[in-house]
Motif scaffolding. Structure first.
Motif, PDB file in Angstrom:
ATOM      1  N   ASN A  69       0.826  -1.199   0.000  1.00  0.00           N
ATOM      2  CA  ASN A  69       0.000   0.000   0.000  1.00  0.00           C
ATOM      3  C   ASN A  69       0.871   1.264   0.000  1.00  0.00           C
ATOM      4  OD1 ASN A  69      -1.868   2.012   0.343  1.00  0.00           O
ATOM      5  ND2 ASN A  69      -2.643   1.278   2.308  1.00  0.00           N
ATOM      6  N   ILE A  91      -7.599   0.472  -1.631  1.00  0.00           N
ATOM      7  CA  ILE A  91      -6.889   0.261  -0.372  1.00  0.00           C
ATOM      8  C   ILE A  91      -7.574  -0.849   0.425  1.00  0.00           C
ATOM      9  CG2 ILE A  91      -6.052   1.335   1.742  1.00  0.00           C
ATOM     10  CD1 ILE A  91      -4.851   2.434  -0.919  1.00  0.00           C
ATOM     11  N   ALA A  97      -2.773  -3.129  -1.020  1.00  0.00           N
ATOM     12  CA  ALA A  97      -3.771  -2.534  -1.904  1.00  0.00           C
ATOM     13  C   ALA A  97      -3.884  -3.421  -3.137  1.00  0.00           C
ATOM     14  CB  ALA A  97      -3.366  -1.115  -2.298  1.00  0.00           C
TER      15      ALA A  97
END
Length: 228
Positions: A69, A91, A97
């Protein structure tokens, strides 16, 4: 010594070479990509057919994939779009993510900021905005007043669409399907974020009502054709 006869001969050669076609520059061979993941195969059970993505048409960096992420402070469900990189991130949590390759149009370069994911639609109708109809009057039959275009093949919104609002007002900005694999990573439309139908369905199944959708600024050029 340059005699008159040799001078004439050289002149003839020069004239002949000036009339010949230039040699075409060598073109690089097309890239060779590994086999696509199974989730880019055909999708069954939908109201309309969704064919498999053509092998060799999609670079691996544009495949749907779980990544680290880049925005760990963003809440789960946030969507962050980088038009310059032609990437969309959903996310999942502080550490991971889901990243998707997208294609972005001119409106994607001119609009940035944070909007609210107001709602999503499966096989949505396409209701052509008034400003586009001004530029392309032939789209008048698909205006809001006329009820838009039926869902299905030929509808540029594809299998799924997410609708973005800002301060309670429709931005007219959509995240939607129906992109071609060779479009991803390129600027091909006058607005919105286009995804493969396979990816648009996956994102739709993950999306969280009311989540923040952030479009980062982009410095890429505008002036593209009107393909929604």
């Amino acid at each position: 010594m340059l005699t008159r006869r040799r001078f004439a001969a050289l002149g003839a050669v020069a004239a002949l070479s000036a009339c010949t076609r230039p040699t075409a520059p060598e073109t690089a061979p097309p890239p060779v990509y590994p086999p696509l993941p199974a989730f880019y195969g055909p999708i069954y059970g939908e109201p309309f057919p969704i064919p498999a993505i053509e092998e060799g048409s999609l670079a691996p960096e544009l495949w749907r994939q779980e990544v680290e992420n880049p925005w760990p402070n963003s809440p789960r469900g946030s969507i962050i779009i980088d038009p310059g990189a032609a990437l969309l991130h959903f996310i999942e949590g502080p550490e991971t993510a889901i990243r998707y390759g997208v294609s972005v149009g001119a409106q994607g370069f001119s609009w940035d900021g944070t909007a609210r994911l107001q709602f999503g639609r499966e096989w949505p109708r396409w209701k052509v905005p008034a400003d586009m109809i001004k530029r392309r009057p032939e789209l008048e039959p698909y205006s809001v007043a006329n009820g838009g275009m039926d869902a299905g093949p030929g509808n540029p919104l594809g299998a799924r669409a997410l609708y973005l609002f800002q301060n309670g007002k429709d931005t007219l900005y959509r995240i939607h399907g129906d992109a071609g694999a060779r479009e991803l990573g390129n600027a091909v439309s006058s607005g919105c974020i286009r995804m493969l139908n396979q990816d648009a369905i996956d994102l739709y199944d993950r999306h969280i009502h009311g989540a923040a959708v952030t479009v980062l600024p982009s410095v890429r050029p505008v002036g593209l054709s009107d393909v929604y």
